[in-house]
Motif scaffolding. Structure first.
Motif, PDB file in Angstrom:
ATOM      1  N   VAL A 131      -0.081   7.673 -13.214  1.00 43.93           N
ATOM      2  CA  VAL A 131      -0.155   8.299 -11.879  1.00 43.93           C
ATOM      3  C   VAL A 131      -1.590   8.692 -11.574  1.00 43.93           C
ATOM      4  CG1 VAL A 131       0.524  10.306 -10.495  1.00 43.93           C
ATOM      5  CG2 VAL A 131       2.236   9.105 -11.875  1.00 43.93           C
ATOM      6  N   ILE A 136      -3.692   5.508 -10.797  1.00 39.27           N
ATOM      7  CA  ILE A 136      -3.429   4.932  -9.474  1.00 39.27           C
ATOM      8  C   ILE A 136      -4.001   5.812  -8.375  1.00 39.27           C
ATOM      9  CG2 ILE A 136      -1.595   4.282  -7.855  1.00 39.27           C
ATOM     10  CD1 ILE A 136       0.066   3.416 -10.299  1.00 39.27           C
ATOM     11  N   ASP A 137      -3.902   7.130  -8.547  1.00 42.01           N
ATOM     12  CA  ASP A 137      -4.526   8.023  -7.569  1.00 42.01           C
ATOM     13  C   ASP A 137      -6.042   7.837  -7.560  1.00 42.01           C
ATOM     14  OD1 ASP A 137      -4.575  10.565  -5.819  1.00 42.01           O
ATOM     15  OD2 ASP A 137      -5.878  11.093  -7.502  1.00 42.01           O
ATOM     16  N   TYR A 152       6.927   7.510  -8.272  1.00 37.42           N
ATOM     17  CA  TYR A 152       6.540   6.462  -9.228  1.00 37.42           C
ATOM     18  C   TYR A 152       7.747   6.185 -10.110  1.00 37.42           C
ATOM     19  CZ  TYR A 152       1.742   7.521  -7.789  1.00 37.42           C
ATOM     20  OH  TYR A 152       0.590   7.704  -7.053  1.00 37.42           O
ATOM     21  N   ASP A 153       8.290   4.968 -10.025  1.00 41.51           N
ATOM     22  CA  ASP A 153       9.518   4.625 -10.735  1.00 41.51           C
ATOM     23  C   ASP A 153       9.220   3.806 -11.982  1.00 41.51           C
ATOM     24  OD1 ASP A 153      10.796   5.915  -8.683  1.00 41.51           O
ATOM     25  OD2 ASP A 153      11.461   4.089  -7.667  1.00 41.51           O
ATOM     26  N   LEU A 186       6.002   0.575 -15.314  1.00 38.91           N
ATOM     27  CA  LEU A 186       6.078   0.891 -13.886  1.00 38.91           C
ATOM     28  C   LEU A 186       6.879  -0.199 -13.168  1.00 38.91           C
ATOM     29  CD1 LEU A 186       5.008   2.761 -11.549  1.00 38.91           C
ATOM     30  CD2 LEU A 186       3.171   1.076 -11.285  1.00 38.91           C
ATOM     31  N   GLU A 188       7.903   0.318  -9.506  1.00 34.68           N
ATOM     32  CA  GLU A 188       7.342   0.318  -8.161  1.00 34.68           C
ATOM     33  C   GLU A 188       6.848   1.709  -7.812  1.00 34.68           C
ATOM     34  OE1 GLU A 188      10.435  -1.060  -5.567  1.00 34.68           O
ATOM     35  OE2 GLU A 188      11.180   0.963  -5.199  1.00 34.68           O
ATOM     36  N   VAL A 189       6.082   1.773  -6.717  1.00 34.52           N
ATOM     37  CA  VAL A 189       5.560   3.036  -6.186  1.00 34.52           C
ATOM     38  C   VAL A 189       6.105   3.193  -4.775  1.00 34.52           C
ATOM     39  CG1 VAL A 189       3.491   4.362  -5.612  1.00 34.52           C
ATOM     40  CG2 VAL A 189       3.462   2.809  -7.569  1.00 34.52           C
ATOM     41  N   ALA A 199       1.396   1.632  -2.383  1.00 41.18           N
ATOM     42  CA  ALA A 199       2.853   1.482  -2.417  1.00 41.18           C
ATOM     43  C   ALA A 199       3.337   0.121  -1.940  1.00 41.18           C
ATOM     44  CB  ALA A 199       3.529   2.571  -1.588  1.00 41.18           C
ATOM     45  N   ARG A 213      11.855   8.700 -12.253  1.00 43.16           N
ATOM     46  CA  ARG A 213      10.985   8.839 -11.088  1.00 43.16           C
ATOM     47  C   ARG A 213      10.124  10.085 -11.241  1.00 43.16           C
ATOM     48  NH1 ARG A 213      12.970   8.085  -4.973  1.00 43.16           N
ATOM     49  NH2 ARG A 213      12.547   5.938  -5.633  1.00 43.16           N
TER      50      ARG A 213
END
Length: 369
Positions: A25, A28-29, A62-63, A73, A75-76, A225, A333
């Motif tokens: 996370v 990606i951020d 975040y799944d 991961l 998907e987002v 996403a 999630r």
């Protein structure tokens, strides 16, 4: 809240796996704020998603699936629902939501909206006076009770709040109005991520004119996403060219399954390896149109639109044993705002993909081991 959306079966999650999820996370951020990454993604985006509104996106999801080799991961999501249902699963003794939310969690949720609106207003924190929660025919949505809980949460915060479909709003380049009153923040639960539907035209104008804080928004969706971004994160050559440390590059390699557009692959090779693959429509949300390679027919395979179909390495979900319904498929999630994880939940289901109407399934409490 819909009772079928809650499972009482606790789901175990190893602490080291949770740490890896949280670390991804953060990565990606970090990418979403990297000028090099933004420049790479910009040519791939529609015009509306190249507009930077100056703020991020609330209630990101975040799944993950959990494998024997660790989390992967899947998907987002930029309009991830179910956060308050997850609270109900984690604390079944709670009274009516949102009044009985733990104060610390309630503070984190409201702080994320205050940060969003503050960024929009160019202040550190700022509370909007009027909020509208939008979705397509919201009263018919499975998670409408959660929208009502958010409405109450915002109203108790001191912000006048309504739930509406976009066509009910008066919107253009001068602003957004609900029942004649100016709307400052829109909590967007709608799945028209790029504001392409005619019903979203006025809202699109107000958003591009900087007259309303729309969160989540097309900019955030386009950066992280849109399912097609996973083809970048799973490409080691591309990832190594971005502003990441060696450890962060390795984390992407481990946790992001190989993902490519079908148009970029040899279709005969894909067909031969189909049982290890899953096919996802690039522009659909949730699990709509997703096909497992082991079940796809040759005729259906030839009908896939190559430029609109993502081919992803299959990651089989783990199983959780439930007392009354036997083993159930499981995903995890993480709800997050920017690089801050707000909480983690599990979702239990029996059908091909996550469906929260499964008897005995739904959001489930997570026990970190």
């Amino acid at each position: 809240m819909p009772e079928l959306s809650i499972s009482t079966a606790p789901v175990q999650l190893p602490r080291h796996a949770l740490k890896q999820m949280v670390a991804l996370v953060h990565v990606i951020d970090l990418l979403s704020r990297s000028e090099r990454y933004r420049a790479l993604v910009a040519p791939l985006l529609p015009e509306v998603a190249r507009f930077d509104p100056g703020h991020a996106a609330v209630m990101m999801g975040y799944d993950f699936h959990l494998t024997e080799q660790g989390p992967r991961l899947i998907e987002v999501n930029t309009n991830a629902g179910g956060g308050l249902l997850a609270c109900r699963a984690a604390w079944p003794q709670l009274g009516p939501l949102p009044q009985q939310l733990p104060e610390k969690l309630k503070g984190r949720l409201l702080d994320s909206f205050a940060c969003e609106f503050g960024s929009f207003c160019h202040k550190q924190h700022c509370k909007p006076q009027r909020i509208v929660i939008i979705d397509e025919t919201p009263e018919e949505q499975f998670l409408y009770p959660e929208m009502m809980a958010f409405r109450e949460l915002f109203q108790n915060w001191g912000a006048a709040t309504n739930i509406a479909e976009p066509s009910r709003l008066a919107a253009d380049a001068t602003g957004v109005f609900d029942e004649g009153e100016p709307v400052e923040l829109i909590y967007n639960r709608h799945c028209d991520f790029y504001l392409e539907d005619p019903a979203m035209a006025g809202l699109r104008q107000a958003y591009l004119a900087g007259k309303v804080c729309l969160t989540p928004n097309p900019f955030s969706y386009g950066l992280i996403a849109d399912k097609r971004r996973m083809s970048l994160w799973s490409d080691p050559v591309i990832v190594e060219q971005l502003d990441l440390s060696p450890n962060q590059v390795e984390l992407c390699r481990q946790l992001v399954p190989q993902t490519q557009l079908l148009s970029e692959m040899n279709s005969e090779n894909v067909w031969a390896k189909r049982k290890q693959l899953v096919f996802k429509p690039a522009t659909h949300y949730g699990s709509k149109g997703v096909l497992l390679g082991e079940k796809i027919s040759r005729k259906r395979f030839t009908e896939l639109a190559p430029t609109e179909t993502l081919v992803q390495q299959l990651v089989t979900p783990s199983l959780t044993e439930t007392p009354d319904f036997g083993p159930m498929k499981t995903d995890f999630r993480l709800f997050a705002y920017r690089n801050r994880v707000l909480g983690v939940t599990a979702r239990l289901y029996r059908v091909q993909f996550a469906y929260l109407g499964t008897a005995g399934g739904g959001f489930a409490p997570v026990v970190v081991t």
